[in-house]
Design a protein around this motif. Sequence first.
Motif, PDB file in Angstrom:
ATOM      1  N   ALA A  40       0.830  -1.207   0.000  1.00 39.18           N
ATOM      2  CA  ALA A  40       0.000   0.000   0.000  1.00 39.18           C
ATOM      3  C   ALA A  40       0.865   1.258   0.000  1.00 39.18           C
ATOM      4  O   ALA A  40       0.498   2.284  -0.591  1.00 39.18           O
ATOM      5  CB  ALA A  40      -0.934   0.004   1.203  1.00 39.18           C
ATOM      6  N   THR A  41       2.030   1.181   0.641  1.00 39.53           N
ATOM      7  CA  THR A  41       2.955   2.316   0.622  1.00 39.53           C
ATOM      8  C   THR A  41       3.468   2.553  -0.784  1.00 39.53           C
ATOM      9  O   THR A  41       3.585   3.708  -1.239  1.00 39.53           O
ATOM     10  CB  THR A  41       4.137   2.068   1.583  1.00 39.53           C
ATOM     11  OG1 THR A  41       3.653   1.707   2.875  1.00 39.53           O
ATOM     12  CG2 THR A  41       4.990   3.330   1.718  1.00 39.53           C
ATOM     13  N   GLN A  42       3.766   1.480  -1.489  1.00 42.36           N
ATOM     14  CA  GLN A  42       4.200   1.596  -2.879  1.00 42.36           C
ATOM     15  C   GLN A  42       3.090   2.189  -3.748  1.00 42.36           C
ATOM     16  O   GLN A  42       3.347   3.018  -4.635  1.00 42.36           O
ATOM     17  CB  GLN A  42       4.606   0.222  -3.423  1.00 42.36           C
ATOM     18  CG  GLN A  42       5.883  -0.357  -2.827  1.00 42.36           C
ATOM     19  CD  GLN A  42       7.124   0.403  -3.245  1.00 42.36           C
ATOM     20  OE1 GLN A  42       7.173   1.005  -4.313  1.00 42.36           O
ATOM     21  NE2 GLN A  42       8.137   0.385  -2.386  1.00 42.36           N
ATOM     22  N   VAL A  43       1.848   1.803  -3.484  1.00 44.11           N
ATOM     23  CA  VAL A  43       0.711   2.348  -4.228  1.00 44.11           C
ATOM     24  C   VAL A  43       0.612   3.852  -4.030  1.00 44.11           C
ATOM     25  O   VAL A  43       0.338   4.609  -4.964  1.00 44.11           O
ATOM     26  CB  VAL A  43      -0.599   1.657  -3.789  1.00 44.11           C
ATOM     27  CG1 VAL A  43      -1.815   2.389  -4.372  1.00 44.11           C
ATOM     28  CG2 VAL A  43      -0.609   0.202  -4.234  1.00 44.11           C
ATOM     29  N   ALA A  44       0.861   4.307  -2.792  1.00 44.32           N
ATOM     30  CA  ALA A  44       0.773   5.738  -2.483  1.00 44.32           C
ATOM     31  C   ALA A  44       1.774   6.563  -3.289  1.00 44.32           C
ATOM     32  O   ALA A  44       1.533   7.744  -3.560  1.00 44.32           O
ATOM     33  CB  ALA A  44       0.991   5.964  -0.990  1.00 44.32           C
ATOM     34  N   LEU A  45       2.876   5.951  -3.676  1.00 47.81           N
ATOM     35  CA  LEU A  45       3.871   6.664  -4.472  1.00 47.81           C
ATOM     36  C   LEU A  45       3.286   7.162  -5.790  1.00 47.81           C
ATOM     37  O   LEU A  45       3.680   8.208  -6.310  1.00 47.81           O
ATOM     38  CB  LEU A  45       5.067   5.755  -4.759  1.00 47.81           C
ATOM     39  CG  LEU A  45       6.083   5.578  -3.620  1.00 47.81           C
ATOM     40  CD1 LEU A  45       7.062   4.467  -3.960  1.00 47.81           C
ATOM     41  CD2 LEU A  45       6.819   6.882  -3.349  1.00 47.81           C
ATOM     42  N   THR A  46       2.337   6.413  -6.344  1.00 48.26           N
ATOM     43  CA  THR A  46       1.725   6.814  -7.612  1.00 48.26           C
ATOM     44  C   THR A  46       0.316   7.391  -7.424  1.00 48.26           C
ATOM     45  O   THR A  46      -0.090   8.282  -8.167  1.00 48.26           O
ATOM     46  CB  THR A  46       1.644   5.618  -8.577  1.00 48.26           C
ATOM     47  OG1 THR A  46       0.968   4.519  -7.936  1.00 48.26           O
ATOM     48  CG2 THR A  46       3.038   5.157  -8.972  1.00 48.26           C
ATOM     49  N   ALA A  47      -0.404   6.901  -6.419  1.00 45.34           N
ATOM     50  CA  ALA A  47      -1.785   7.358  -6.208  1.00 45.34           C
ATOM     51  C   ALA A  47      -1.857   8.691  -5.481  1.00 45.34           C
ATOM     52  O   ALA A  47      -2.865   9.396  -5.547  1.00 45.34           O
ATOM     53  CB  ALA A  47      -2.577   6.302  -5.435  1.00 45.34           C
ATOM     54  N   GLY A  48      -0.796   9.052  -4.758  1.00 48.89           N
ATOM     55  CA  GLY A  48      -0.818  10.302  -3.998  1.00 48.89           C
ATOM     56  C   GLY A  48      -1.210  10.072  -2.555  1.00 48.89           C
ATOM     57  O   GLY A  48      -1.363   8.940  -2.107  1.00 48.89           O
ATOM     58  N   GLU A  49      -1.387  11.171  -1.805  1.00 47.59           N
ATOM     59  CA  GLU A  49      -1.608  11.058  -0.370  1.00 47.59           C
ATOM     60  C   GLU A  49      -3.072  11.072   0.062  1.00 47.59           C
ATOM     61  O   GLU A  49      -3.365  10.957   1.244  1.00 47.59           O
ATOM     62  CB  GLU A  49      -0.845  12.155   0.375  1.00 47.59           C
ATOM     63  CG  GLU A  49      -1.210  13.571  -0.046  1.00 47.59           C
ATOM     64  CD  GLU A  49      -0.272  14.598   0.575  1.00 47.59           C
ATOM     65  OE1 GLU A  49      -0.783  15.655   0.971  1.00 47.59           O
ATOM     66  OE2 GLU A  49       0.943  14.357   0.679  1.00 47.59           O
ATOM     67  N   ASP A  50      -3.996  11.202  -0.885  1.00 46.59           N
ATOM     68  CA  ASP A  50      -5.409  11.141  -0.535  1.00 46.59           C
ATOM     69  C   ASP A  50      -5.777   9.693  -0.212  1.00 46.59           C
ATOM     70  O   ASP A  50      -5.612   8.793  -1.049  1.00 46.59           O
ATOM     71  CB  ASP A  50      -6.271  11.653  -1.684  1.00 46.59           C
ATOM     72  CG  ASP A  50      -7.754  11.601  -1.341  1.00 46.59           C
ATOM     73  OD1 ASP A  50      -8.218  12.475  -0.585  1.00 46.59           O
ATOM     74  OD2 ASP A  50      -8.438  10.664  -1.818  1.00 46.59           O
ATOM     75  N   VAL A  51      -6.274   9.457   0.988  1.00 46.52           N
ATOM     76  CA  VAL A  51      -6.555   8.095   1.443  1.00 46.52           C
ATOM     77  C   VAL A  51      -7.578   7.396   0.558  1.00 46.52           C
ATOM     78  O   VAL A  51      -7.424   6.217   0.216  1.00 46.52           O
ATOM     79  CB  VAL A  51      -7.028   8.101   2.920  1.00 46.52           C
ATOM     80  CG1 VAL A  51      -7.551   6.723   3.328  1.00 46.52           C
ATOM     81  CG2 VAL A  51      -5.887   8.520   3.836  1.00 46.52           C
ATOM     82  N   GLU A  52      -8.624   8.119   0.148  1.00 41.46           N
ATOM     83  CA  GLU A  52      -9.647   7.493  -0.689  1.00 41.46           C
ATOM     84  C   GLU A  52      -9.085   7.117  -2.058  1.00 41.46           C
ATOM     85  O   GLU A  52      -9.463   6.094  -2.640  1.00 41.46           O
ATOM     86  CB  GLU A  52     -10.848   8.430  -0.842  1.00 41.46           C
ATOM     87  CG  GLU A  52     -11.606   8.670   0.458  1.00 41.46           C
ATOM     88  CD  GLU A  52     -12.023   7.382   1.152  1.00 41.46           C
ATOM     89  OE1 GLU A  52     -12.541   6.478   0.448  1.00 41.46           O
ATOM     90  OE2 GLU A  52     -11.828   7.263   2.380  1.00 41.46           O
ATOM     91  N   ALA A  53      -8.182   7.937  -2.593  1.00 44.34           N
ATOM     92  CA  ALA A  53      -7.555   7.626  -3.875  1.00 44.34           C
ATOM     93  C   ALA A  53      -6.678   6.387  -3.751  1.00 44.34           C
ATOM     94  O   ALA A  53      -6.622   5.549  -4.663  1.00 44.34           O
ATOM     95  CB  ALA A  53      -6.733   8.813  -4.359  1.00 44.34           C
ATOM     96  N   ILE A  54      -5.985   6.261  -2.633  1.00 44.01           N
ATOM     97  CA  ILE A  54      -5.157   5.075  -2.404  1.00 44.01           C
ATOM     98  C   ILE A  54      -6.035   3.831  -2.314  1.00 44.01           C
ATOM     99  O   ILE A  54      -5.732   2.786  -2.910  1.00 44.01           O
ATOM    100  CB  ILE A  54      -4.317   5.233  -1.111  1.00 44.01           C
ATOM    101  CG1 ILE A  54      -3.339   6.392  -1.248  1.00 44.01           C
ATOM    102  CG2 ILE A  54      -3.569   3.941  -0.793  1.00 44.01           C
ATOM    103  CD1 ILE A  54      -2.618   6.745   0.039  1.00 44.01           C
ATOM    104  N   LYS A  55      -7.138   3.927  -1.588  1.00 45.31           N
ATOM    105  CA  LYS A  55      -8.042   2.779  -1.436  1.00 45.31           C
ATOM    106  C   LYS A  55      -8.596   2.319  -2.784  1.00 45.31           C
ATOM    107  O   LYS A  55      -8.814   1.130  -3.014  1.00 45.31           O
ATOM    108  CB  LYS A  55      -9.203   3.134  -0.497  1.00 45.31           C
ATOM    109  CG  LYS A  55      -8.819   3.247   0.963  1.00 45.31           C
ATOM    110  CD  LYS A  55     -10.055   3.581   1.795  1.00 45.31           C
ATOM    111  CE  LYS A  55      -9.732   3.685   3.266  1.00 45.31           C
ATOM    112  NZ  LYS A  55     -10.939   4.032   4.064  1.00 45.31           N
TER     113      LYS A  55
END
Length: 317
Positions: free
Chosen positions: A96-111
């Motif tokens: 999930a941390t790796q996903v945040a690298l591309t999805a950004g810091e918005d929690v809903e976008a990461i989910k």
Amino acid sequence: MADITAAMVKDLREKSGAGMMDCKKALNETSGDMDAAVDWLRAKGLAAQAKKSSRTAAEGLVGVAVSGTKGAAIEVNSETDFVAKNAQFQEFVREATQVALTAGEDVEAIKAAAMPSGTTVADTLTNNIATIGENQVLRRARVLEVSKGAVVPYVHNQQGPGLGKIGVLVALESEASDEVLQSLGKQLAMHVAAAFPKALNEGDLDEAEIERERAIATEKAAESGKPADIIAKMVEGSIAKFRKEHALVSQLFVMDGKTKISDVVAKAGKDAGAEIKLVDYVRFQLGEGIEKETSDFAAEVAAASGVPQNKQPEPTA
């Protein structure tokens, strides 16, 4: 008057370091308001500055990851520390941390983003809750990026690669070598983990917190009995000290206890022959700001046995 319980007094003692009777009086004076009681104790000089946000009350893991000149930090909470040691949970936090690298810091976008398995982060989390049998929450995320330079990660109390109880990212903009930036960034990140700055610069500090400190300093100074102009200077001196102690660039480097962080960065740039700018940082400490419900173990045992807590079972013949 609020009903002041022994548990409230105990909690205030742990938060403030003040004596039992002082804590009880503070709670009575503030009608049981815990934050106000801490302020009351501080104004009376009976407690050190409270650091509530360093009191971890939730379990789980903080994950940090870096790719190129971008870094991400996330926090995933669980109910118990046992889950933090679970390989499935650790792999989820890492991915999930790796996903945040591309999805950004918005929690809903990461989910909503996809994991390596192809399922979304949210669906994977739901599945983990079902299989592990404990509630888990993706709480927050931050992403830092520089156009040139480095984002340097650090994990304190490491539980696995990129996973731990405290995760730090330090963003440095510079044309200095990666070796120089990684070395400096690691030292700064360790400082951030230990010194717990509240903002990068003095001007970035939360003004509401500054005003709260001003109110405490004013009350404390007023008890000195000095003239109003002297009291005003005492208050401003206290606020200036607070700003310096809690802004990263003006803190004293924990490695030597005497050099300002801004001077540490400037010297590193001078030695490298290229200006280095400390442009941002992230410090996630597991559970900061979350209060865990406490339980009375004796009461739980009594309830389970059907015996009232204040009543012992009748002796058998």
